[in-house]
Design a protein around this motif. Structure first.
Motif, PDB file in Angstrom:
ATOM      1  N   GLN A  80       8.482   2.808   3.649  1.00  0.00           N
ATOM      2  CA  GLN A  80       9.126   4.089   3.359  1.00  0.00           C
ATOM      3  C   GLN A  80       8.559   5.165   4.279  1.00  0.00           C
ATOM      4  OE1 GLN A  80       8.791   5.181  -0.781  1.00  0.00           O
ATOM      5  NE2 GLN A  80      10.668   4.098  -1.313  1.00  0.00           N
ATOM      6  N   LYS A  81       9.467   5.949   4.877  1.00  0.00           N
ATOM      7  CA  LYS A  81       9.075   7.053   5.755  1.00  0.00           C
ATOM      8  C   LYS A  81       9.748   8.317   5.229  1.00  0.00           C
ATOM      9  CE  LYS A  81       8.484   3.978   9.690  1.00  0.00           C
ATOM     10  NZ  LYS A  81       8.671   3.776  11.150  1.00  0.00           N
ATOM     11  N   ASN A  82       9.051   8.995   4.321  1.00  0.00           N
ATOM     12  CA  ASN A  82       9.620  10.121   3.592  1.00  0.00           C
ATOM     13  C   ASN A  82       9.063  11.452   4.083  1.00  0.00           C
ATOM     14  OD1 ASN A  82      10.692   8.015   2.012  1.00  0.00           O
ATOM     15  ND2 ASN A  82       8.968   8.113   0.590  1.00  0.00           N
ATOM     16  N   TYR A  83       9.854  12.500   3.929  1.00  0.00           N
ATOM     17  CA  TYR A  83       9.386  13.839   4.289  1.00  0.00           C
ATOM     18  C   TYR A  83      10.136  14.885   3.481  1.00  0.00           C
ATOM     19  CZ  TYR A  83      13.620  14.089   7.193  1.00  0.00           C
ATOM     20  OH  TYR A  83      14.934  14.082   7.630  1.00  0.00           O
ATOM     21  N   LYS A  84       9.566  16.077   3.439  1.00  0.00           N
ATOM     22  CA  LYS A  84      10.147  17.205   2.713  1.00  0.00           C
ATOM     23  C   LYS A  84      10.514  18.313   3.692  1.00  0.00           C
ATOM     24  CE  LYS A  84       8.300  18.661  -1.159  1.00  0.00           C
ATOM     25  NZ  LYS A  84       9.418  18.712  -2.153  1.00  0.00           N
ATOM     26  N   LYS A  85      11.665  18.946   3.443  1.00  0.00           N
ATOM     27  CA  LYS A  85      12.079  20.114   4.222  1.00  0.00           C
ATOM     28  C   LYS A  85      12.212  21.297   3.272  1.00  0.00           C
ATOM     29  CE  LYS A  85      16.339  20.582   5.626  1.00  0.00           C
ATOM     30  NZ  LYS A  85      17.615  20.436   6.394  1.00  0.00           N
ATOM     31  N   GLY A 101       0.796  -1.217   0.000  1.00  0.00           N
ATOM     32  CA  GLY A 101       0.000   0.000   0.000  1.00  0.00           C
ATOM     33  C   GLY A 101       0.828   1.267   0.000  1.00  0.00           C
ATOM     34  N   TYR A 102       0.164   2.338   0.326  1.00  0.00           N
ATOM     35  CA  TYR A 102       0.709   3.702   0.283  1.00  0.00           C
ATOM     36  C   TYR A 102       1.001   4.189   1.697  1.00  0.00           C
ATOM     37  CZ  TYR A 102       0.495   8.836  -0.100  1.00  0.00           C
ATOM     38  OH  TYR A 102       0.735  10.175   0.001  1.00  0.00           O
ATOM     39  N   THR A 103       2.114   4.884   1.882  1.00  0.00           N
ATOM     40  CA  THR A 103       2.445   5.471   3.174  1.00  0.00           C
ATOM     41  C   THR A 103       2.479   6.994   3.076  1.00  0.00           C
ATOM     42  OG1 THR A 103       4.845   5.333   2.759  1.00  0.00           O
ATOM     43  CG2 THR A 103       3.788   3.471   3.896  1.00  0.00           C
ATOM     44  N   HIS A 104       2.056   7.628   4.138  1.00  0.00           N
ATOM     45  CA  HIS A 104       2.053   9.089   4.240  1.00  0.00           C
ATOM     46  C   HIS A 104       2.775   9.426   5.546  1.00  0.00           C
ATOM     47  CE1 HIS A 104       0.538  13.073   3.192  1.00  0.00           C
ATOM     48  NE2 HIS A 104       0.198  13.248   4.453  1.00  0.00           N
ATOM     49  N   SER A 105       3.998   9.913   5.436  1.00  0.00           N
ATOM     50  CA  SER A 105       4.838  10.104   6.617  1.00  0.00           C
ATOM     51  C   SER A 105       5.199  11.568   6.811  1.00  0.00           C
ATOM     52  CB  SER A 105       6.132   9.287   6.490  1.00  0.00           C
ATOM     53  OG  SER A 105       5.865   7.920   6.395  1.00  0.00           O
ATOM     54  N   TYR A 106       5.422  11.907   8.070  1.00  0.00           N
ATOM     55  CA  TYR A 106       5.934  13.234   8.373  1.00  0.00           C
ATOM     56  C   TYR A 106       6.880  13.147   9.555  1.00  0.00           C
ATOM     57  CZ  TYR A 106       2.392  13.402  12.107  1.00  0.00           C
ATOM     58  OH  TYR A 106       1.626  13.138  13.203  1.00  0.00           O
ATOM     59  N   PRO A 116       4.833  16.375   4.895  1.00  0.00           N
ATOM     60  CA  PRO A 116       4.806  14.920   4.638  1.00  0.00           C
ATOM     61  C   PRO A 116       5.039  14.599   3.173  1.00  0.00           C
ATOM     62  CG  PRO A 116       2.589  15.764   4.959  1.00  0.00           C
ATOM     63  CD  PRO A 116       3.513  16.908   5.268  1.00  0.00           C
ATOM     64  N   LEU A 117       5.554  13.401   2.939  1.00  0.00           N
ATOM     65  CA  LEU A 117       5.734  12.884   1.589  1.00  0.00           C
ATOM     66  C   LEU A 117       5.161  11.471   1.521  1.00  0.00           C
ATOM     67  CD1 LEU A 117       9.312  13.825   0.285  1.00  0.00           C
ATOM     68  CD2 LEU A 117       7.109  14.637  -0.553  1.00  0.00           C
ATOM     69  N   GLY A 118       4.722  11.090   0.341  1.00  0.00           N
ATOM     70  CA  GLY A 118       4.182   9.752   0.139  1.00  0.00           C
ATOM     71  C   GLY A 118       5.270   8.726  -0.116  1.00  0.00           C
ATOM     72  N   GLY A 119       4.931   7.476   0.091  1.00  0.00           N
ATOM     73  CA  GLY A 119       5.836   6.369  -0.166  1.00  0.00           C
ATOM     74  C   GLY A 119       5.028   5.095  -0.347  1.00  0.00           C
ATOM     75  N   PHE A 120       5.647   3.960  -0.123  1.00  0.00           N
ATOM     76  CA  PHE A 120       4.901   2.701  -0.224  1.00  0.00           C
ATOM     77  C   PHE A 120       5.418   1.709   0.801  1.00  0.00           C
ATOM     78  CE2 PHE A 120       8.525   1.911  -2.953  1.00  0.00           C
ATOM     79  CZ  PHE A 120       8.825   0.580  -2.747  1.00  0.00           C
ATOM     80  N   THR A 121       4.636   0.676   1.002  1.00  0.00           N
ATOM     81  CA  THR A 121       4.979  -0.395   1.935  1.00  0.00           C
ATOM     82  C   THR A 121       4.568  -1.729   1.344  1.00  0.00           C
ATOM     83  OG1 THR A 121       4.641  -1.270   4.183  1.00  0.00           O
ATOM     84  CG2 THR A 121       2.785  -0.128   3.166  1.00  0.00           C
ATOM     85  N   VAL A 122       5.286  -2.778   1.699  1.00  0.00           N
ATOM     86  CA  VAL A 122       4.942  -4.136   1.297  1.00  0.00           C
ATOM     87  C   VAL A 122       5.365  -5.057   2.435  1.00  0.00           C
ATOM     88  CG1 VAL A 122       7.154  -4.472   0.102  1.00  0.00           C
ATOM     89  CG2 VAL A 122       5.185  -5.891  -0.508  1.00  0.00           C
TER      90      VAL A 122
END
Length: 233
Positions: free
Chosen positions: A82-87, A34-39, A54-60
């Motif tokens: 995935q635990k992604n973010y933007k600065k 699925g899709y991950t939404h991390s911050y 926050p940035l999107g990513g994926f998980t399996v």
């Protein structure tokens, strides 16, 4: 660091050993993605012109479940997340935007409570997780406006590089709480499909205590995933 690696190996070894046990229909195993939404949960402190988004990513992952009753299960997953973010920074000397892509291997363990009929059931889950920070990559753009005498106005350069870990600074072990809600559909006596929303709340700082006055950093991640479970006989 060696102790943490040994603990992680033992947990993963135990999980794979458990997944190989075929005792009765109470055991089930499957796949999910699925899709991950991390911050990044962080205080900007004196860096008032920085913003974290926050940035999107994926998980399996591969879930394994043991059912005590029709309404109570215990589940563990081996998951890549995935635990992604933007600065972003905006100030008098230009713009800075950096995307950070963090890759984790996680092992959540939780109780799962279900309710409803035989074909369609809702469920709630609650428990904890531990994880290991596999790698990190940063990319972005710098736009400078006359910061340096030799630069032209609006000079722009891009970067995309793998970030090396610093053993004295980076804490690659993560632990926290997890909870979720979802719906499952019993397609056949042996096959079950599900959709789920799950939240991971990190309790461990991404940094070690390497300096005085450091700003703690914690991961918070929402995962929206679908999957399929197979009963094992």
């Amino acid at each position: 660091m060696k102790k943490k690696g040994i603990i992680l190996k033992l947990c993963l070894s135990g999980f794979f050993l458990m997944s190989g046990v075929v005792a009765s229909a109470q055991w089930s195993m499957g796949v999910q993605a699925g899709y991950t939404h991390s911050y990044l949960d962080i205080s900007s402190g004196y860096m008032y012109d920085y913003k974290y988004k926050p940035l999107g990513g994926f998980t399996v992952g591969v879930p394994v479940r043991y059912s005590f009753f029709d309404w109570l299960d215990v589940q563990a997953d081996v998951s890549y997340v995935q635990k992604n973010y933007k600065k972003q920074r905006s100030s008098f000397n230009g713009l800075l935007s950096t995307d950070t892509h963090n890759h984790y291997l996680q092992l959540p363990l939780f109780a799962r409570f279900s309710f409803g009929g035989y074909k369609v059931r809702g469920f709630l889950s609650a428990g904890g997780y531990m994880g290991y920070w596999l790698s990190s990559r940063v990319s972005g753009i710098h736009a400078l406006s006359g910061v340096f005498p030799e630069s032209k106005d609006n000079d722009i350069y891009y970067f995309d590089e793998k970030m090396p870990f610093n053993s004295g600074r980076d804490n690659r072990f993560e632990a926290g709480l997890t909870g979720g809600v979802g719906v499952q559909y019993q397609a056949t006596p042996k096959i079950q499909f599900f959709v789920e929303g799950r939240y991971y709340h990190g309790l461990t700082d991404m940094q070690k205590k390497y300096q005085y006055g450091r700003v703690p950093r914690y991961n918070s991640t929402i995962a929206f995933q679908i999957g399929c479970m197979f009963n094992l006989y």
